[in-house]
Design a protein around this motif. Structure first.
Motif, PDB file in Angstrom:
ATOM      1  N   LYS A 174       0.853  -1.186   0.000  1.00 21.87           N
ATOM      2  CA  LYS A 174       0.000   0.000   0.000  1.00 21.87           C
ATOM      3  C   LYS A 174       0.891   1.239   0.000  1.00 21.87           C
ATOM      4  CE  LYS A 174      -3.983  -2.089   0.203  1.00 21.87           C
ATOM      5  NZ  LYS A 174      -4.986  -1.971  -0.887  1.00 21.87           N
ATOM      6  N   GLN A 175       0.331   2.347  -0.507  1.00 19.68           N
ATOM      7  CA  GLN A 175       1.128   3.573  -0.627  1.00 19.68           C
ATOM      8  C   GLN A 175       1.771   3.970   0.691  1.00 19.68           C
ATOM      9  OE1 GLN A 175       2.045   5.756  -2.948  1.00 19.68           O
ATOM     10  NE2 GLN A 175       0.849   5.261  -4.757  1.00 19.68           N
ATOM     11  N   MET A 176       1.005   3.904   1.777  1.00 19.77           N
ATOM     12  CA  MET A 176       1.536   4.360   3.064  1.00 19.77           C
ATOM     13  C   MET A 176       2.645   3.460   3.603  1.00 19.77           C
ATOM     14  SD  MET A 176      -1.376   2.537   3.249  1.00 19.77           S
ATOM     15  CE  MET A 176      -2.786   3.605   3.424  1.00 19.77           C
ATOM     16  N   GLN A 177       2.827   2.301   2.989  1.00 21.31           N
ATOM     17  CA  GLN A 177       3.875   1.371   3.414  1.00 21.31           C
ATOM     18  C   GLN A 177       5.112   1.415   2.520  1.00 21.31           C
ATOM     19  OE1 GLN A 177       1.453  -2.083   2.975  1.00 21.31           O
ATOM     20  NE2 GLN A 177       0.493  -1.912   4.991  1.00 21.31           N
ATOM     21  N   SER A 178       5.094   2.293   1.509  1.00 16.47           N
ATOM     22  CA  SER A 178       6.177   2.309   0.524  1.00 16.47           C
ATOM     23  C   SER A 178       7.526   2.651   1.143  1.00 16.47           C
ATOM     24  CB  SER A 178       5.859   3.311  -0.598  1.00 16.47           C
ATOM     25  OG  SER A 178       4.702   2.932  -1.298  1.00 16.47           O
ATOM     26  N   GLU A 179       7.567   3.650   1.992  1.00 15.54           N
ATOM     27  CA  GLU A 179       8.829   4.074   2.600  1.00 15.54           C
ATOM     28  C   GLU A 179       9.426   2.955   3.442  1.00 15.54           C
ATOM     29  OE1 GLU A 179      12.052   6.119   3.267  1.00 15.54           O
ATOM     30  OE2 GLU A 179      10.440   7.353   2.444  1.00 15.54           O
ATOM     31  N   GLU A 180       8.606   2.367   4.290  1.00 15.40           N
ATOM     32  CA  GLU A 180       9.085   1.281   5.153  1.00 15.40           C
ATOM     33  C   GLU A 180       9.587   0.108   4.319  1.00 15.40           C
ATOM     34  OE1 GLU A 180       7.410  -1.506   8.857  1.00 15.40           O
ATOM     35  OE2 GLU A 180       6.107  -0.033   7.887  1.00 15.40           O
ATOM     36  N   ALA A 181       8.864  -0.206   3.236  1.00 17.42           N
ATOM     37  CA  ALA A 181       9.255  -1.330   2.381  1.00 17.42           C
ATOM     38  C   ALA A 181      10.576  -1.062   1.670  1.00 17.42           C
ATOM     39  CB  ALA A 181       8.156  -1.623   1.363  1.00 17.42           C
ATOM     40  N   MET A 182      10.758   0.146   1.147  1.00 20.28           N
ATOM     41  CA  MET A 182      11.993   0.461   0.440  1.00 20.28           C
ATOM     42  C   MET A 182      13.189   0.480   1.385  1.00 20.28           C
ATOM     43  SD  MET A 182      11.420   0.595  -2.780  1.00 20.28           S
ATOM     44  CE  MET A 182      12.990   1.316  -3.316  1.00 20.28           C
ATOM     45  N   VAL A 183      13.000   0.962   2.594  1.00 18.59           N
ATOM     46  CA  VAL A 183      14.089   0.942   3.581  1.00 18.59           C
ATOM     47  C   VAL A 183      14.481  -0.502   3.892  1.00 18.59           C
ATOM     48  CG1 VAL A 183      14.668   1.418   5.999  1.00 18.59           C
ATOM     49  CG2 VAL A 183      13.536   3.177   4.621  1.00 18.59           C
ATOM     50  N   ALA A 184      13.474  -1.374   4.062  1.00 18.43           N
ATOM     51  CA  ALA A 184      13.751  -2.766   4.427  1.00 18.43           C
ATOM     52  C   ALA A 184      14.352  -3.561   3.281  1.00 18.43           C
ATOM     53  CB  ALA A 184      12.458  -3.437   4.896  1.00 18.43           C
ATOM     54  N   CYS A 185      14.107  -3.111   2.046  1.00 17.31           N
ATOM     55  CA  CYS A 185      14.511  -3.912   0.878  1.00 17.31           C
ATOM     56  C   CYS A 185      15.633  -3.293   0.054  1.00 17.31           C
ATOM     57  CB  CYS A 185      13.291  -4.143  -0.022  1.00 17.31           C
ATOM     58  SG  CYS A 185      11.965  -5.093   0.753  1.00 17.31           S
ATOM     59  N   ARG A 186      16.119  -2.143   0.450  1.00 18.48           N
ATOM     60  CA  ARG A 186      17.106  -1.455  -0.385  1.00 18.48           C
ATOM     61  C   ARG A 186      18.410  -2.250  -0.528  1.00 18.48           C
ATOM     62  NH1 ARG A 186      18.602   3.685   3.572  1.00 18.48           N
ATOM     63  NH2 ARG A 186      19.094   2.478   5.443  1.00 18.48           N
ATOM     64  N   HIS A 187      18.677  -3.151   0.424  1.00 17.68           N
ATOM     65  CA  HIS A 187      19.947  -3.884   0.369  1.00 17.68           C
ATOM     66  C   HIS A 187      20.038  -4.834  -0.814  1.00 17.68           C
ATOM     67  CE1 HIS A 187      17.213  -6.612   2.547  1.00 17.68           C
ATOM     68  NE2 HIS A 187      17.946  -7.593   2.060  1.00 17.68           N
ATOM     69  N   PHE A 188      18.901  -5.251  -1.395  1.00 15.46           N
ATOM     70  CA  PHE A 188      18.990  -6.176  -2.531  1.00 15.46           C
ATOM     71  C   PHE A 188      18.694  -5.505  -3.873  1.00 15.46           C
ATOM     72  CE2 PHE A 188      14.608  -7.093  -0.875  1.00 15.46           C
ATOM     73  CZ  PHE A 188      13.865  -6.784  -2.000  1.00 15.46           C
ATOM     74  N   ILE A 189      18.578  -4.189  -3.880  1.00 15.86           N
ATOM     75  CA  ILE A 189      18.400  -3.461  -5.136  1.00 15.86           C
ATOM     76  C   ILE A 189      19.784  -3.120  -5.683  1.00 15.86           C
ATOM     77  CG2 ILE A 189      17.496  -1.364  -6.216  1.00 15.86           C
ATOM     78  CD1 ILE A 189      15.272  -1.396  -4.101  1.00 15.86           C
ATOM     79  N   GLY A 190      20.142  -3.771  -6.792  1.00 11.09           N
ATOM     80  CA  GLY A 190      21.481  -3.623  -7.336  1.00 11.09           C
ATOM     81  C   GLY A 190      21.649  -2.377  -8.194  1.00 11.09           C
ATOM     82  N   GLU A 191      22.846  -2.196  -8.706  1.00  9.48           N
ATOM     83  CA  GLU A 191      23.159  -1.004  -9.505  1.00  9.48           C
ATOM     84  C   GLU A 191      22.441  -0.998 -10.856  1.00  9.48           C
ATOM     85  OE1 GLU A 191      27.358  -0.647  -9.878  1.00  9.48           O
ATOM     86  OE2 GLU A 191      27.696  -0.217  -7.748  1.00  9.48           O
ATOM     87  N   LYS A 192      21.932  -2.170 -11.281  1.00  9.84           N
ATOM     88  CA  LYS A 192      21.203  -2.242 -12.547  1.00  9.84           C
ATOM     89  C   LYS A 192      19.738  -2.625 -12.358  1.00  9.84           C
ATOM     90  CE  LYS A 192      25.283  -3.471 -15.315  1.00  9.84           C
ATOM     91  NZ  LYS A 192      25.877  -4.474 -16.258  1.00  9.84           N
TER      92      LYS A 192
END
Length: 318
Positions: free
Chosen positions: A79-97
């Protein structure tokens, strides 16, 4: 294509399962514990279509902290209101490409995503696909196989080779994609539709078909479309439909495509979950005020929806 879907709710499951069925390597990364636990216990997701033929689809699901692979594509469907929390929790597996795609309802998540991923690797868009989450790990695809459609658009409005590849995979999955090059126009078209259908159907406890069957529906829709259109134009949105065309889309989607469907906002309300009204009607109100305009009808709907949420919470508490 290696794909990680963040959020195993109704739409996240539909996208991920359809893309998995045509041979993509799909993982689900689920921050919501009840969903994660249900999928693990079942060994997959219980999938129905129009309440029939329920069957188990095996999937791989992970909590954000235990997922270490680097996908080609991340699909954000919290949900939109959960986007920030989700991106913080998942940023470690988002690669350079890695590209990030969102087809969430409302407007707001791209502003969150671009804190972690450059605009060149963000694909936005809209989904006109009806799906219901009956329970954690249990989803119902509404409509015949291949029903519904999607629109994808690069935030830069400049499609590239990877975007073309994503479009091809969506086509193979029967998601009927259209690649657009008008970023805000694409998002605002769905925003206006949701600001009418989602909010009014939720408040009145009716289906989309029941709404448009009401003799005064077109007048209500026009009032909300006019306010939204004025706010968008003031903000520089190049609308892809005229006001009358938007009304016709609402009528067609509600009477012909999904007349028996309760929108996602309704599903959140009846299950006691916060709705996304602040990112739909609320976004129109905020945009109007930014330009010295008023969107009084949308403002009233935001207040009424929050009142209904509060009343629902009180009933559930007792």
């Amino acid at each position: 294509m290696k794909i990680a879907v963040i959020g195993a709710g109704a739409m996240g499951l539909r996208y991920g399962i359809l893309l998995q069925e045509v041979g993509n390597d799909v993982d689900f990364v689920e921050p919501w514990a009840p969903s994660y636990q249900a999928i693990c216990k079942q060994g997959g997701v219980q999938v129905s279509r129009d309440h029939q033929n329920q069957h188990l689809v095996p999937v791989d699901v992970y909590r954000p902290d235990e997922y270490t692979q680097t996908p080609d594509l991340v699909i954000l469907f919290t949900k939109q209101m959960q986007s920030e929390e989700a991106m913080v929790a998942c940023r470690h597996f988002i690669g350079e490409k890695t590209y990030v795609l969102t087809n969430q309802n409302g407007i707001g998540s791209v502003d969150v995503i671009r804190r972690y991923v450059p605009n060149e690797r963000i694909i936005a868009g809209i989904a006109l696909i009806a799906t219901v989450l009956d329970a954690p790990g249990k989803v119902d695809f509404m409509g015949a196989k291949g029903a519904g459609h999607t629109q994808l658009v690069n935030v830069t409005e400049k499609p590239d080779d990877f975007t073309d590849e994503v479009v091809r995979e969506f086509e193979r999955a029967g998601m009927n994609p259209t690649l657009q090059t008008n970023y805000l126009g694409t998002l605002w078209g769905k925003l206006l539709m949701n600001s009418v259908i989602n909010t009014l159907c939720t408040l009145m406890d009716i289906t989309m078909g029941e709404y448009v069957a009401y003799s005064g529906a077109d007048d209500l829709s026009r009032r909300l479309i006019d306010e939204g259109y004025a706010a968008g134009v003031a903000d520089g949105v190049r609308f892809m439909q005229s006001r009358e065309e938007m009304l016709q889309i609402i009528d067609h989607e509600s009477s012909q495509v999904n007349p028996l469907h309760h929108p996602s906002m309704y599903q959140d309300m009846v299950n006691g979950r916060p709705t996304e009204v602040d990112y739909i009607n609320g976004h129109i109100v905020k945009t109007a005020k930014k330009h010295g305009l008023e969107a009084k009808s949308h403002e009233m709907l935001v207040n009424l929806l929050h009142l209904a949420e509060s009343a629902k919470q009180l009933k559930m508490a007792h």
